[in-house]
Design an enzyme around this catalytic site. Structure first.
Site, short mmCIF file in Angstrom:
data_model
loop_
_atom_site.label_atom_id
_atom_site.label_comp_id
_atom_site.label_asym_id
_atom_site.label_seq_id
_atom_site.Cartn_x
_atom_site.Cartn_y
_atom_site.Cartn_z
N ARG A 64 0.80 -1.22 0.00
CA ARG A 64 0.00 0.00 0.00
C ARG A 64 0.84 1.28 0.00
NH1 ARG A 64 -2.68 -4.04 1.61
NH2 ARG A 64 -0.66 -4.56 2.51
N THR A 65 1.79 1.36 0.91
CA THR A 65 2.48 2.64 1.10
C THR A 65 3.30 3.00 -0.12
OG1 THR A 65 2.59 2.07 3.44
CG2 THR A 65 3.91 3.94 2.71
N LYS A 94 26.43 -3.56 0.17
CA LYS A 94 27.90 -3.50 0.27
C LYS A 94 28.33 -2.83 1.56
CE LYS A 94 27.74 -2.20 -4.58
NZ LYS A 94 28.00 -1.03 -5.41
#
Ligand code: CP
Length: 314
Positions: A64-65, A94
């Site tokens: 949703r977000t 990394k």
């Protein structure tokens, strides 16, 4: 892209409008954003963010977000760079620090929407950023734009944001949506919170101490309080927040909204849930007109249009 984007944001563009914590949202700003969301819902999009660029950096999963922020940016005419698995598919893998990543990415864009597993990550990112930072969830801490869309939903469904009795239910210790919503409800008069959770999942003192005069009751029992509620806000018991599978299993299924629960809920009341759900609302409840959770999810689009418009206001 070269045809539609403006130049990179000027480094002198201060002050930046960050939204990293519910403390950034006083009542006046909440009301401004809710009114703006209502205008976006009523009217056709107008390309007002044409030439602006948003980066979505997500170190935790989302449906949703992320999609609603990205849809909001596109619907306002802007463009989006997305790292949907930033923890593994960016240079975080990394060992690059969040501060360095945000400092670099913010040199390319006008705003960053950040989801990260560490509490306070968005606030730390904002200190490093040269662009607006919006918190899309920082671990178990806060999710301020979810709380905004929750208020928008309550206002649309019940017609007010005051004199409400709101039951927040489930894992209130790790539940960032409930924690943020509690704080925003405290900005409006005469609201009452009924905090329904097992003793081990109670809401933290950092939030309780910040609620001011807001009346609150803590309980473990659901059935006695349901007939008194205007809003029943159910939340997920989040497996990812527990130290062990055994601890999660102790709480899984502790509260389930069933047709029997709905029979005890007042006719005028609504059931909300930030979603995703994993068993804590019986799908049979979905056809009940008081089940507001899918309408709630849709409201995220209008609220995120309002937030981006505010953050990137020229
Ligand atoms: N409510 C919410 O934050 O959903 P997502 O995790 O899918 O973004």
């Amino acid at each position: 892209m070269r045809d539609t984007l403006t130049a990179p944001p000027p480094r002198t563009q201060v002050p930046l409008r960050h939204l990293t914590h519910p403390d950034d949202l006083d009542r006046a700003l909440i009301e401004r954003l809710l009114q703006s969301a209502a205008v976006f819902e009523r009217n056709a999009p107008d390309n007002r963010l044409r030439g602006r660029l948003l980066a979505t950096l997500f170190y935790e999963p989302s449906t949703r977000t992320r999609f609603s922020f990205e849809a909001a940016m596109h619907r306002l005419g802007g463009q989006v760079l997305s790292a949907e698995n930033a923890g593994t598919d960016s240079s975080a893998a990394k060992g690059e620090s969040l501060a360095d990543a945000v400092r670099v990415v913010s040199g390319y864009v006008d705003a960053i929407v950040l989801r990260h597993p560490e509490p306070g990550a968005a606030q730390r990112a904002a200190r490093a950023a040269e662009a607006a930072v919006i918190n899309a969830g920082d671990g178990p801490s806060h999710h301020p734009t979810q709380a905004l869309l929750d208020l928008y939903t309550i206002q649309k469904e019940l017609g007010r944001l005051d004199h409400l009795r709101v039951g927040l239910m489930g894992d209130l210790r790790h539940g960032r949506t409930a924690r943020s919503l509690a704080l925003l409800l405290s900005r409006f008069p005469e609201n009452e919170l009924v905090l329904i959770s097992p003793p081990g999942l109670r809401m933290g003192a950092d939030v309780l101490d910040a609620l001011g005069g807001l009346t609150r009751i803590e309980t473990s029992g659901l059935s006695d309080v349901v007939p008194e509620l205007d809003v029943l806000y159910q939340t997920r018991i989040q497996a990812e927040r527990f130290d062990s599978a055994a601890e999660y299993e102790r709480y899984r299924g502790v509260y389930v909204v069933t047709p029997e629960v709905m029979n005890r809920l007042p006719e005028h009341a609504i059931v909300m849930h930030p979603l995703p759900r994993v068993g804590e609302i019986d799908p049979q409840v979905d056809v009940d007109p008081r089940a507001a959770y899918f309408r709630q999810a849709r409201n995220g689009l209008w609220i995120r249009m309002a937030v981006l418009d505010w953050a990137l206001e020229a």
